[in-house]
Enzyme design. Sequence first.
Site, PDB file in Angstrom:
ATOM      1  N   GLU A 434       1.231  -1.341  -0.116  1.00 18.69           N
ATOM      2  CA  GLU A 434       0.297   0.253   0.433  1.00 18.69           C
ATOM      3  C   GLU A 434       0.456   1.444   0.277  1.00 18.69           C
ATOM      4  O   GLU A 434       0.187   2.152  -0.146  1.00 18.69           O
ATOM      5  CB  GLU A 434      -0.667   0.196   1.100  1.00 18.69           C
ATOM      6  CG  GLU A 434      -1.868  -1.258   1.568  1.00 18.69           C
ATOM      7  CD  GLU A 434      -2.590  -0.540   2.874  1.00 18.69           C
ATOM      8  OE1 GLU A 434      -3.136  -0.392   2.689  1.00 18.69           O
ATOM      9  OE2 GLU A 434      -2.519  -1.797   4.317  1.00 18.69           O
ATOM     10  N   ASP A 458      -5.124   2.497  -0.856  1.00 17.64           N
ATOM     11  CA  ASP A 458      -4.026   3.812  -0.053  1.00 17.64           C
ATOM     12  C   ASP A 458      -2.658   3.985  -0.851  1.00 17.64           C
ATOM     13  O   ASP A 458      -1.838   4.511  -1.120  1.00 17.64           O
ATOM     14  CB  ASP A 458      -3.525   2.654   1.409  1.00 17.64           C
ATOM     15  CG  ASP A 458      -4.064   3.333   2.099  1.00 17.64           C
ATOM     16  OD1 ASP A 458      -4.808   4.631   2.807  1.00 17.64           O
ATOM     17  OD2 ASP A 458      -4.691   2.019   2.990  1.00 17.64           O
TER      18      ASP A 458
END
Length: 573
Positions: A434, A458
């Site tokens: 992420e 993310d």
Amino acid sequence: MSFTLHGIGASAGIAIGRAHLATPSRVEVAHYVLPENLIDSELDRFQKAVEQTREELRALRAQIPPHAPAELPAFLDMHLLILDDNMIDEEPKRLIREQRCNAEWALTQQMEALVARFNEIEDAYLRSRQEDVVQVVQRVLKTLVGHPGTAVPETTAEECVLVAHELTPADMILFKNTKFAAFITDLGGATSHTAILARSLGIPSVMALHQARNLIRDHEWIIVDGREGVVVVDPDEKVLAEYRAKQAKWRQETEKLRRITTSRAVTMDGVIIELFANIELQQDMPAVKEVGAQGIGLFRSEFLFLNRDDLPSEDEQFETYRNVVENMDGKPVTIRTLDLGADKQAPWGHTVADNPALGLRAIRLCLAEPKLFEAQLRAILRASAHGKARVLIPMLGSFTELRATLQMIENLKQELRERKIKFDENIQIGGMVEVPAAALLAEQFARHLDFLSIGTNDLIQYTLAIDRADDAVAHLYDPLHPAVLTLIQHTIQSGNKAGKPVAVCGEMAGDPRLTRLLLGLGLRHFSMQPASILAVKQQVMRSSISEVTDLARRMVKNIDPDKTASLLDKLNA
Ligand code: PEP
Ligand code: MG
């Protein structure tokens, strides 16, 4: 007067219903619409709570010692007077009757109306008396919580659209049991956790409307088009008819998709694709079953920690994980370890940093709180004796974090062995990609893990430096940005080199318009909201890897944003 608002379509579908305005204070209390037959018992429940509160105040008044300061009895007398006022003990009943809202909601609405009136008073002392009103209302609310209402059938609120300035993920979880026809908010981005939860509820939602909460009035009719990001307020008959037709078409399409529930997700050229589900709570399991998901690719375990003042114990966590694992009958259940911080703040613990998305979040928080982390890992290990539990570590950024986590798991395994507690010795440990650092080091990370899962929500946020929950920069949040696609492609290739499977569990995986692109980049494992699985499966079944690979690669290389849409259209043609 009819008018239209434009925002970000956060969850597709069309809803037509009456507006119910929410404010944060209302959100903290239960918030549902009553069926006609429960109105009398709700009035009774409210009356009883007022009476009990009155008794409590009188009892408190009687117990005041003789030498106590004179303000004390005067204070309680004033609270008794407020409680007896029609504004508090009668007006909410009207709201319960007319708007069919539950008692807590009616009382909070009335409190807000009174507070607003107090705020208009010029005299500072009198203005400050609003605090007494709030205190009395809080007292009644506490009593109401001790008198839970009759369970409300899920369908009763089908015609209500919740209109809020902002909803937190914790608020949304409270609504999981309350079936609103749609949610609309002034703030929020399409991959905020609030939007994700709206999708997981499978109901239309539009966010980033800016002024909806101010412009829309309670009970007004509104249309929500969650695909186009459009809200029509007070529509005329012609517009209503148009949207009713669209709604019927949408329902037909959804119904048609159900026919492929048991079909295998295989491309036209025979490549088998794994479609897993994302869940937030154990209650999501029926939705997972309904769409025939082959496993759970992301269990956002932090939702167990929200909306409560205490921490779930290891045993409570174990019970939850075990139930989910058993329910999946041997299919994988990927439990993502606590991803608290950023927009999912627990009411206890660390102070919120100025920039929480870059602060003590997810694995960073867990490593800073080893007791908390160990309890969760032990609970997952214990659950692994009952089915195929897997561990997924969120927001890995450095090898130090990875090594510390793996070491902790090893130590806990040893402890369980010594205590003769069963667990799966071969439990798989995966890492989320992420943070760009993890994507760049994916091959090295993969060698120490059993699988990788790309959290595109993310990854986009951290690669492009765009707060995923901030609607002011939502137009810059771009899943098709070549830098994002390059990192996704690199991660998949790195996993292949290390011989480890790579999944995508961010929202990109659940968007059927991006299915071919991801297939073309080499993705074979998808995890998404249950509500998206059938649409993505249909797209898989209509695709041929050999036909999508070249175009997908061209999209990675393309840096001209003007060409992006046409390349995607070509891919999906
Ligand atoms: C992601 O970041 O893509 C992800 C799946 O995790 P979350 O949305 O819970 O942050
Ligand atoms: Mg994430």
